[in-house]
Design an enzyme around this catalytic site. Structure first.
Site, PDB file in Angstrom:
ATOM      1  N   ILE A  61      95.721  95.195  23.739  1.00 11.73           N
ATOM      2  CA  ILE A  61      95.872  96.202  24.879  1.00 11.73           C
ATOM      3  C   ILE A  61      94.755  96.123  26.000  1.00 11.73           C
ATOM      4  O   ILE A  61      94.832  96.838  26.732  1.00 11.73           O
ATOM      5  CB  ILE A  61      96.178  97.327  24.320  1.00 11.73           C
ATOM      6  N   TYR A  62      93.592  95.619  25.416  1.00 17.19           N
ATOM      7  CA  TYR A  62      92.358  95.637  26.454  1.00 17.19           C
ATOM      8  C   TYR A  62      92.934  95.082  27.830  1.00 17.19           C
ATOM      9  O   TYR A  62      93.192  93.586  27.707  1.00 17.19           O
ATOM     10  CB  TYR A  62      91.164  95.212  26.004  1.00 17.19           C
ATOM     11  N   SER A  63      93.009  95.732  28.686  1.00 18.76           N
ATOM     12  CA  SER A  63      93.360  95.133  30.131  1.00 18.76           C
ATOM     13  C   SER A  63      94.612  94.399  29.845  1.00 18.76           C
ATOM     14  O   SER A  63      94.821  93.211  30.665  1.00 18.76           O
ATOM     15  CB  SER A  63      92.275  94.576  30.763  1.00 18.76           C
TER      16      SER A  63
END
Length: 342
Positions: A61-63
């Site tokens: 989910i990071y960026s």
């Protein structure tokens, strides 16, 4: 660089690892963290590897996957030198099964992560949060399948409560599935709840702490002091509400103690805060982040020396918080047979 075993596993990890939440800058939260592109990522990774920092942490989910993609690009030609740590569980998009720790989601997610990371295996895969709607037998058997297929080498958790982690370990032991060896946990001088239950559990069960946000969600950089307010360039302007809440007086009390120790040692406030963590029980690795080369090099200087017992005691006292039940009762009435972790 100092190296440590990851929990009770045979994997050796650096005392400091590098977090890539600043890679990509997609979305309100992550754009507040940073927007490192591939070229800058390569430079930061080269600095890390030169310093012996060979573990790089990210998450799906990071960026929205961009952090993993940039990390994969930046590690081209260097994959054999790196330990890749990533996570999944949180909702990735609006598809009904693209969330949680179901067999459906985990297998599809790992396949997508391998493509973004441009690798054939993930060294450390962590469940990013506890999924109470999926039976642990399904979760652990799926991780077992992925380990046997060579797509994952070690497993861990993140943001689990004590009973969540203990239930997972119990199911693993019952069926012979891989045991979690890492707990990626929030822990800092202004966030010490990890010590109450998760730290004793880690000691007993051989689960190493991989610490995220060791500077208290950006509050222990040394730039926030009494009367200064939040600096103009601080990421807290865009992310304070999403992280742990801290009262101003408590923060200033801890920062005052950090500044005293920094003056005694000639080190910076964040270096003191990181070094304090590196001396705590169960800590296998502390994840440092950086928007640029200067920040990274400063954080790397948190190793190679140790605070004195007196300095540790000063920081311990300044950062003490009232215990909640049953921990105050255990510490107050039965410490003889229920000692604090050491």
């Amino acid at each position: 660089m100092e190296y440590r075993r990851l929990g009770r596993s045979g994997l050796t990890v650096p005392a400091l690892s590098f977090g890539t939440g600043t890679f990509g800058g997609v979305g309100k939260l992550f754009s507040a963290w940073g927007d490192t592109d591939v070229a800058e990522a390569r430079r930061l990774i080269d600095i890390c590897l030169d310093a012996g920092v060979n573990m790089f942490d990210t998450a799906d989910i990071y960026s929205q996957g961009e952090s993993e993609r940039i990390l994969g690009e930046a590690l081209k030609g260097k994959r054999d030198k790196a330990i890749i740590s990533t996570k999944a569980t949180f909702r990735f998009n609006d598809e009904p099964n693209n969330v949680g720790s179901s067999r459906q989601h985990l297998i599809a997610t790992v396949e997508a992560q391998l493509k973004r990371l441009q690798t054939d295996h993930i060294d450390l895969f962590q469940l990013h949060a506890y999924d109470a709607l999926t039976p642990q037998e399904e979760v652990l058997s799926t991780l077992d399948t992925l380990v046997r297929a060579g797509k994952i080498r070690y497993t861990g958790v993140s943001n689990f409560s004590g009973w969540h982690l203990m239930k997972s370990l119990s199911v693993a032991d019952r069926y012979g599935y891989p045991r979690h060896v890492a707990n990626q946990t929030y822990y800092s001088l202004i966030g010490r709840e990890y010590e109450w239950e998760l730290m004793p559990l880690g000691l007993e069960e051989g689960v190493g702490a991989v610490v995220w946000s060791p500077l208290g969600w950006g509050r222990l950089t040394g730039k926030i002091r009494r009367g200064t307010g939040i600096p103009k360039e601080s990421r807290l302007h865009g992310s304070a509400d999403a992280g742990p809440q801290v009262s101003d007086e408590y923060l200033f009390r801890v920062v005052d103690a950090l500044e005293d120790v920094a003056n005694e040692t000639g080190k910076t406030v964040p270096q003191i805060a990181l070094n304090w963590l590196l001396q705590r029980p169960t800590v296998s690795s502390v994840i440092i982040g950086a928007r640029n080369e200067e920040q990274l090099r400063q954080n790397l200087d948190a190793v190679g020396w140790n605070l004195t017992p007196e300095q540790v005691a000063k920081l311990d006292k300044a950062s003490e918080i009232p215990l909640t039940y049953p921990y105050w009762h255990q510490r107050g009435t039965f410490l003889e047979r229920n000692p604090a972790p050491v």
